[in-house]
Structure formats: structure tokens, C-alpha cells
Design an enzyme around this catalytic site. Sequence first.
Site, PDB file in Angstrom:
ATOM      1  N   GLY A  94       0.805  -1.211   0.000  1.00 24.35           N
ATOM      2  CA  GLY A  94       0.000   0.000   0.000  1.00 24.35           C
ATOM      3  C   GLY A  94       0.840   1.262   0.000  1.00 24.35           C
ATOM      4  O   GLY A  94       1.947   1.299   0.540  1.00 24.35           O
ATOM      5  N   THR A 170      -5.724 -11.285   1.216  1.00 23.26           N
ATOM      6  CA  THR A 170      -4.792 -11.235   2.347  1.00 23.26           C
ATOM      7  C   THR A 170      -5.544 -11.545   3.635  1.00 23.26           C
ATOM      8  O   THR A 170      -6.548 -10.900   3.943  1.00 23.26           O
ATOM      9  CB  THR A 170      -4.128  -9.853   2.439  1.00 23.26           C
ATOM     10  N   ARG A 179       2.531  -0.565  15.326  1.00 21.29           N
ATOM     11  CA  ARG A 179       3.883  -0.351  14.824  1.00 21.29           C
ATOM     12  C   ARG A 179       4.428   0.898  15.502  1.00 21.29           C
ATOM     13  O   ARG A 179       4.001   2.022  15.227  1.00 21.29           O
ATOM     14  CB  ARG A 179       3.868  -0.232  13.304  1.00 21.29           C
ATOM     15  N   LYS A 258      -3.154 -15.174   0.756  1.00 24.55           N
ATOM     16  CA  LYS A 258      -1.860 -14.646   1.210  1.00 24.55           C
ATOM     17  C   LYS A 258      -1.840 -14.472   2.726  1.00 24.55           C
ATOM     18  O   LYS A 258      -2.792 -13.968   3.314  1.00 24.55           O
ATOM     19  CB  LYS A 258      -1.590 -13.295   0.536  1.00 24.55           C
ATOM     20  N   HIS A 282       3.931 -11.358   6.598  1.00 22.50           N
ATOM     21  CA  HIS A 282       3.743  -9.932   6.311  1.00 22.50           C
ATOM     22  C   HIS A 282       5.033  -9.156   6.573  1.00 22.50           C
ATOM     23  O   HIS A 282       5.003  -7.990   6.989  1.00 22.50           O
ATOM     24  CB  HIS A 282       2.592  -9.357   7.146  1.00 22.50           C
ATOM     25  N   ASP A 313       6.874 -14.897   0.475  1.00 17.97           N
ATOM     26  CA  ASP A 313       7.592 -13.650   0.723  1.00 17.97           C
ATOM     27  C   ASP A 313       7.972 -13.588   2.192  1.00 17.97           C
ATOM     28  O   ASP A 313       7.663 -14.489   2.963  1.00 17.97           O
ATOM     29  CB  ASP A 313       6.776 -12.419   0.293  1.00 17.97           C
ATOM     30  N   SER A 314       8.661 -12.531   2.567  1.00 22.11           N
ATOM     31  CA  SER A 314       9.095 -12.185   3.932  1.00 22.11           C
ATOM     32  C   SER A 314      10.577 -12.476   4.124  1.00 22.11           C
ATOM     33  O   SER A 314      10.994 -13.638   4.166  1.00 22.11           O
ATOM     34  CB  SER A 314       8.285 -12.893   5.024  1.00 22.11           C
ATOM     35  N   ARG A 317      15.800 -10.648   0.289  1.00 20.58           N
ATOM     36  CA  ARG A 317      16.590  -9.461  -0.019  1.00 20.58           C
ATOM     37  C   ARG A 317      17.479  -9.644  -1.247  1.00 20.58           C
ATOM     38  O   ARG A 317      17.772  -8.683  -1.942  1.00 20.58           O
ATOM     39  CB  ARG A 317      17.494  -9.097   1.181  1.00 20.58           C
ATOM     40  N   ARG A 337       9.702  -5.029   0.780  1.00 17.79           N
ATOM     41  CA  ARG A 337      10.454  -3.857   1.235  1.00 17.79           C
ATOM     42  C   ARG A 337      11.573  -3.429   0.286  1.00 17.79           C
ATOM     43  O   ARG A 337      11.758  -2.232   0.055  1.00 17.79           O
ATOM     44  CB  ARG A 337      11.067  -4.129   2.612  1.00 17.79           C
TER      45      ARG A 337
END
Length: 411
Positions: A94, A170, A179, A258, A282, A313-314, A317, A337
Site C-alpha cells: 500500500g 490477504t 507499529r 496470502k 507480512h 515472501d518475507s 533481499r 520492502r
Amino acid sequence: MPANENTRKNRLAFGAEIVTYDDARRAAKRRLPRMIYDFIDGAAGRETAPARNRAGFDAVNLQPRALRNVTERCLKTHLLGQVFDAPFGIAPMGMCGLTYPGADQIMADQCTARNIPLGLSTAASIPLENMRQLAGDNAWFQLYASGSTEQTMSFVERAKQAGYQKLILTVDVPQVSRRVRDHKNGFEVPFRIGPKQFLDFALHPQWSLSMLWHGIPETANYKHPNSGGFDRNSSRAGADWTFLDQLRQVWSGELIIKGVTSTEDARHIQAAGADAIWVSNHGGRQLDSAPSSVTLLPPIRAAVGPNYPVIFDSGVRHGEDVIKALALGADFVMLGRPVMFALGAAGGRGLRAYLDEVTLEISTAMAQIGTCSVPDITPQCLYGDTQISPALTTENIALIPTEHHKTGGHR
């Protein structure tokens, strides 16, 4: 043009700065306001889950092989009726427009040019209809079950009308986590700019001027009259088993679930008629005590069998991370990310440089482990009897230099 040639050009363009994930993250930290950088980099609670994600990958070793002809290597990957030119894509995220003006179009252009999938978040900065026009079948729409069932189903109907073939539900955000960095920075959508935020923006003039010129991005999909409006903190717990059954009945395309981290859930989702599951915690942004996602791949693969599509995912890198995930049971890997950091560092040039590097790393590592195609990446590519423990404890994690700690903490 081969990936290594593109990468050399990107190195020249950035003064040898944006090549790897770490380069992009450092450059994004310099360019972005603290509030925006922390929104991307932050996680739930004490932020130990991202460290576990990385520790899980670091515990996996690949087995080099010798005397194999690996001159011709192919990264093409079959998934859910499509053939992609690489075994990775971009996960739905998002508000990508906060990183760089036109970020969604930049991602669409890159994914179309590279023939890889692009997940479009419900909370994207571009309407889902526009993304479908930009990326065609490479665009997958991601759905949150928030608000009323009627509001959620209005997104499904729009996706059908726009021509989407793949829908991602999701299910790991029943409630947005706390957070801490976002709370301390006063991050809210839409923005509320007080003295603290004003100073933060003033100290990052390049980002601020570009946003003033192009306009602060909005959650474009919620501008539709039937959407009910966007509330970042609203419950998304409408995604239950009853809703999944309803969604399966109305969505005739491929349905991907997901946010799966449980073998029991994986089996039930498979039995409910979903076309694929997406193993993910996530990125550590939801539950601080969640297990490392990569440690869950082998048991979940065993639970759903060898032929059921598993996306992952997660913590990904680098290119070798992609290979490790494939060897542990994933069919496809998505990047999160790192894409945001690459965009935040240098927009389209930053994203191109990073994706070039990941592609080159995958191809090079395939040569080292003696494989010429993605289907050849199996558990036999792992060193010895590789076992990664799902019980990476907080005490273990405290000894691991996390990305946050290695860069000196928050600014």
C-alpha cells in the site's frame, strides 16, 4: 540487454551507489523523511520478526556443484497458467507512491518489460482499473476484507470488470498491528502534518518538493463511491472461512490466499478450493512473535503436496534468497520492502538497478549450484541435510545484528 550490462549502466548512473539491497536501503534512508522511511522499514512490536526472517535465510546453505555444463541458463517460470521470465515478482504494498512520484506506474513498466507479476494493493496509489491497463495480465489484484461484505465485494466486482485474472485475498491482517515507529512519528493516512512532521519534511527537501509538485498520493481505490472510504486502522477480520467460501463462488479466476503460516490452515485453504497459497508473515509487520516464514516452507509444502502452487515472501533481499526459498518448497517468490527502498532511493532507475541485481544473482548462483532451469532448483540444491529450526528464540535473535542495528538505529 543482459542483466549484467543493465547493472553496469545503473552503476554509472548512480555513481556506483545503487546496486544491492543494502545500497538502496541506505540511499532511501537519506532521501526519505524519517516518517516515510520508518513506515517502510518498521515492523510490529519490538521488531524481532524481521530479524528472525533473515536468520532463517542465513541458516540455509546451498551446495556448490562442479563439472556441470551450465552455460545456458533459463529463469522462465510457470505459475498458475502463466509463464514468467523470472521466478520472482513484486508483492502488493500500500501507498507505494509515498516513496517516489508515479511509483505504481514505474513498477508496472518494470514488471511488463521483465514479464514478472505485480501485486496491486487495495490501498494502492493508483486505481485498479488503471493498473490493469498498464500491466495487463501481469497485474494481480490484492483484496482486504474490510468494511462491510458489500463494500469488499464491490472491489471484487471492479476487478472482474477490469479483466483481472488473479485475485489475492490477504488473511494475516485481522487488525493492523501496533507499529511503534509509526506511532512515534505520527504516521497516519491521510497525513496530519504538525510541527514534528513539518520539520521532518523540511529536512528532506528533494522528497518534499517532488511531493508538492506531483501531489501527496492517496489511496486511489477508495475514491470509488462504493468503497466506503479508507481507514488504515479498521478491522480486516471479515476474511473468515465463510467469506472465503463466498469469494470462491463469485470469483472464477485464480484465487490466491496470502498470509499463510499454519500447516492446518494451508490444508483447509487447499480444500476450500483456493488455487494457491502465499506463505508470509507480512514481513514481520503484523505479529512480533511470528516464526520466520522461510522455516515454514518445508512443513507447508509437505502439508499441501508437491503439486499445489506455493508463493512466498518475507525476508527476501537477494537473489540467493530466492533460490533458497525455491529449494525449500516455494514455486515463486515475491519482493516487498526492497522494492520500496529502491524506489525511495532513486525512483525508476533505483528499481531497475535492484531488479537487475536480483536477476543476475539468481543466474550466477544457479551456475554455482549446477542448475540450468528453475525446475532444477530442488531440495537437492541445499547443503547436506539442511534443517532450519522454526524455534528461533528471542534470545537467539538478540545475538543477531539486525538491519536496524547494523545501520545505527533510527535517525
